[in-house]
Design a protein around this motif. Structure first.
Motif, short mmCIF file in Angstrom:
data_model
loop_
_atom_site.label_atom_id
_atom_site.label_comp_id
_atom_site.label_asym_id
_atom_site.label_seq_id
_atom_site.Cartn_x
_atom_site.Cartn_y
_atom_site.Cartn_z
N GLU A 87 -6.22 -2.91 -7.80
CA GLU A 87 -5.70 -1.55 -7.04
C GLU A 87 -6.74 -0.66 -6.83
O GLU A 87 -7.54 -0.60 -7.75
CB GLU A 87 -4.76 -0.73 -8.34
CG GLU A 87 -4.34 0.45 -7.79
CD GLU A 87 -3.95 1.57 -9.27
OE1 GLU A 87 -4.63 1.92 -9.89
OE2 GLU A 87 -2.71 1.57 -9.27
N GLU A 88 -6.88 -0.40 -5.60
CA GLU A 88 -8.28 0.52 -5.28
C GLU A 88 -7.78 1.35 -4.19
O GLU A 88 -6.81 0.97 -3.20
CB GLU A 88 -9.32 -0.51 -4.94
CG GLU A 88 -9.11 -1.22 -3.67
CD GLU A 88 -10.39 -2.33 -3.45
OE1 GLU A 88 -11.30 -2.41 -4.42
OE2 GLU A 88 -10.65 -2.78 -2.62
N LYS A 89 -8.42 2.27 -3.95
CA LYS A 89 -8.55 2.94 -2.64
C LYS A 89 -9.25 2.13 -1.56
O LYS A 89 -10.38 1.59 -1.86
CB LYS A 89 -9.18 4.56 -2.64
CG LYS A 89 -8.59 5.33 -3.53
CD LYS A 89 -9.24 6.63 -3.79
CE LYS A 89 -8.28 7.91 -4.86
NZ LYS A 89 -8.94 8.86 -4.68
N PHE A 147 0.62 -1.19 -0.01
CA PHE A 147 0.05 -0.08 -0.13
C PHE A 147 0.94 1.18 -0.26
O PHE A 147 2.12 1.05 0.43
CB PHE A 147 -0.84 -0.01 1.39
CG PHE A 147 -0.36 -0.09 2.61
CD1 PHE A 147 0.26 -0.82 3.16
CD2 PHE A 147 -0.10 1.20 3.07
CE1 PHE A 147 1.02 -0.86 4.25
CE2 PHE A 147 0.69 1.44 4.49
CZ PHE A 147 0.98 0.30 5.04
N MET A 197 -2.23 6.30 -0.58
CA MET A 197 -3.38 6.61 -1.36
C MET A 197 -4.19 5.33 -1.69
O MET A 197 -5.30 5.15 -1.96
CB MET A 197 -3.40 7.41 -2.58
CG MET A 197 -2.66 8.74 -2.31
SD MET A 197 -3.82 9.79 -1.38
CE MET A 197 -5.39 9.88 -2.80
N LYS A 198 -3.18 4.18 -2.02
CA LYS A 198 -3.83 3.05 -2.61
C LYS A 198 -3.41 1.75 -1.88
O LYS A 198 -2.36 1.74 -1.46
CB LYS A 198 -3.69 3.07 -4.23
CG LYS A 198 -4.17 3.98 -4.92
CD LYS A 198 -4.18 3.92 -6.28
CE LYS A 198 -4.54 5.07 -7.24
NZ LYS A 198 -4.30 4.94 -8.73
N ARG A 248 -9.05 2.06 6.26
CA ARG A 248 -8.47 3.45 5.88
C ARG A 248 -7.81 3.74 7.20
O ARG A 248 -6.69 4.17 7.35
CB ARG A 248 -9.51 4.39 5.44
CG ARG A 248 -9.92 4.37 3.90
CD ARG A 248 -10.69 5.47 3.34
NE ARG A 248 -11.53 5.86 4.17
CZ ARG A 248 -12.88 5.60 4.06
NH1 ARG A 248 -13.22 4.50 3.02
NH2 ARG A 248 -13.79 6.05 4.83
N PHE A 265 -2.61 -2.23 -3.06
CA PHE A 265 -2.43 -3.36 -4.09
C PHE A 265 -2.80 -4.70 -3.39
O PHE A 265 -2.07 -5.09 -2.89
CB PHE A 265 -1.15 -3.14 -4.78
CG PHE A 265 -0.82 -1.88 -5.40
CD1 PHE A 265 -1.26 -1.27 -6.46
CD2 PHE A 265 -0.35 -0.49 -4.50
CE1 PHE A 265 -1.02 -0.19 -6.98
CE2 PHE A 265 -0.12 0.49 -4.74
CZ PHE A 265 -0.45 0.95 -6.13
#
Length: 543
Positions: free
Chosen positions: A170-172, A153, A156-157, A179, A159
């Motif tokens: 790949e994402e937030k 990570f 921001m993202k 988070r 993996f």
């Protein structure tokens, strides 16, 4: 006797306190289960039957509504948990006050030591969780599937390997708890770096004014994985924009508060990587590889050596010409060309490349001509390999056939524009172990490749298993800066049944996503449907 009775009274009160705490936590757990239980809707329609007519917007709105509902529930539960924590803290303070007032002293000592012993036992248990986990040293595992891979990570993202049908490579982070977890970990790592203790090797004379303070903007990348019976391990890397030193912090959450494992400075400014590429023919692919090598290794990184092991005579002169051309244009001469006049064998090629190095210890990156990598990946290669301790097995993002992915365009876009982490553009190649970074001594210590493996596939898995059966820690994680470019694959008849099966499986996986393959399978049905629609439209009378 009198002192004994008082001790029994305190012991009884303590026992009742723990019973009360257990009841409170049971109540919280019951409330959580009741609140989080999925609600049934008698009017819900089956996917693909009635719901298809409602369109994509309906399902997006429904998902948004459900997400807001669960976020509201989670907020409510967090508030209740916070209130219970406060009440527990107040009860603990009252108990502590009661013990201090009524605990009798014997020879200047009191029974407060019992509480201190309990605290020490708790800390001992938490530290034992670190010792049991695969944090400071590797564990011997039975097969290649025994490794618990890391997820990587940035700020921001994330993996991630496990996608299913709803997650993306790949994402937030969508979930607020995820988070919050990553933000907390990054901040905890900064706290360790900016406020070092004696164990970190920092001089106490160095005041805060003399020390560089790090912030969230200095966080480069991190990895995490969870051993379900022990806790979560975090590997964090920080670096100043204008510096070459990385700060590496390892944290561990043993199903409780984070515990620092170590904090160290990692200097990679003089770490050379010997990139070894076995090759036979495919000179066009090699020319494309050298273009990426020129941009990343020569112009940006500047700390690499290239070893090309070429099999056969066909194309050898072209390979020499490409290398000479790059050397003349860039004044780059840190390369070695090993020529073998024999049948291609990837394991033998990499083994020869490793043994051709005559300058002592070196970090090696076993690469293929179809692999595209970035300068950031090379630093990840350096940070996650350590002689005698760690070997790095990154998971490559394998791109699908661009002719299928970009079928709606006249020609596929340039390679640089295809390097995106999306479901329909590629997948994490978690069944491949060919790309690896490891030190030469570690490679030779385990015996290198099994040279009895002929042709395609198998040699990389054998080497991987050797490391799993040894004492080194295997770092396995998807990395954003490593791509496998699509190329047509041929499965030769000379392969063994096992190799042929692996080759066909790889060929099928490489071609296209599940949805694109489905469109190809049902292409005739779709075309027939379109013809019927066109016929009906043309047959309608013009009003």
């Amino acid at each position: 006797m009198r002192m004994s009775r008082r001790g029994l009274v305190i012991q009884a009160r303590t026992r009742w306190l723990f019973v009360g705490l257990a009841l409170l936590f049971s109540l919280v757990l019951l409330m959580y289960l009741l609140e989080c239980a999925p609600q049934t809707d008698g009017n819900g329609s089956l996917p693909g039957v009635v719901g298809e007519s409602m369109g994509k917007e309906y399902y997006q709105a429904l998902l948004q509504e459900q997400e807001e509902h669960y976020q509201s529930r989670a907020t409510s539960l967090k508030r209740q948990i916070a209130q219970l924590k406060q009440e527990l803290q107040e009860m603990s303070d009252k108990l502590k006050s009661l013990q201090e007032k009524k605990t009798p002293k014997v020879n200047g000592m009191n029974y407060q030591g019992t509480k201190e012993q309990t605290s020490n036992d708790l800390l001992e248990f938490l530290h034992s969780q670190i010792d049991k986990a695969e944090v400071s040293m590797g564990a011997k595992l039975p097969s290649e599937y025994g490794v618990i891979p890391f997820e990587s990570f940035t700020s921001m993202k994330v993996f991630q390997l496990e996608m299913g049908l709803t997650r993306h490579p790949e994402e937030k982070p969508v979930r607020k708890d995820k988070r919050d977890e990553l933000v907390e970990v990054i901040e905890a790592g900064l706290e360790v770096i900016n406020n070092p203790d004696e164990e970190d090797g920092q001089d106490e004379d160095d005041g805060v004014g003399d020390r560089q303070l790090y912030s969230e903007n200095d966080f480069v990348e991190g990895y995490y994985r969870t051993e379900r019976d022990k806790g979560t391990q975090y590997e964090l890397f920080y670096k100043k924009m204008d510096g070459m030193e990385y700060r590496h912090v390892t944290l561990f959450r043993p199903f409780g508060p984070l515990m620092k494992v170590k904090s160290e400075t990692v200097d990679i400014s003089r770490s050379i990587i010997n990139i070894i590429v076995p090759l036979a023919g495919r000179t066009e692919a090699f020319a494309q590889f050298m273009q990426n090598f020129r941009d990343v290794c020569i112009h940006q990184d500047k700390r690499v050596h290239l070893t090309v092991v070429y099999f056969g005579q066909d194309g050898l002169s072209e390979v020499k010409s490409i290398l000479d051309s790059v050397a003349g244009e860039t004044d780059f001469h840190n390369y070695t060309l090993v020529s073998l006049n024999e049948e291609f064998n990837r394991g033998r090629g990499l083994d020869m490349g490793a043994r051709a190095w005559e300058k002592g210890e070196v970090l090696m990156f076993f690469c293929d001509v179809d692999v595209y990598f970035t300068a950031e990946f090379l630093n990840s290669c350096r940070l996650n390999s350590e002689p005698g301790k760690k070997v790095f097995y990154p998971v490559v993002f394998s791109l699908y056939n661009p002719a299928i992915v970009y079928a709606n365009q006249d020609i596929p876009p340039p390679v640089e524009q295809q390097l995106v982490h999306k479901k329909d553009s590629g997948f994490w190649r978690d069944f491949g172990f060919g790309m690896t970074c490891q030190y030469r001594t570690d490679f030779l210590t385990v015996g290198g490749f099994d040279l009895e493996v002929k042709g395609w596939g198998g040699e990389d898995v054998h080497l991987y298993r050797k490391h799993l059966h040894g004492d080194l820690m295997v770092i396995r994680t998807p990395v954003p800066g490593l791509f496998h470019l699509w190329h047509e694959k041929h499965c030769a008849d000379e392969l063994t049944p096992e190799q042929y099966r692996m080759c066909i499986q790889s060929k099928a996986m490489n071609e296209a996503s599940h949805s694109h393959l489905g469109m190809l399978v049902f292409r005739e049905e779709i075309e027939a449907h379109l013809r019927k629609q066109a016929y009906r439209t043309n047959s309608e009378p013009v009003g």
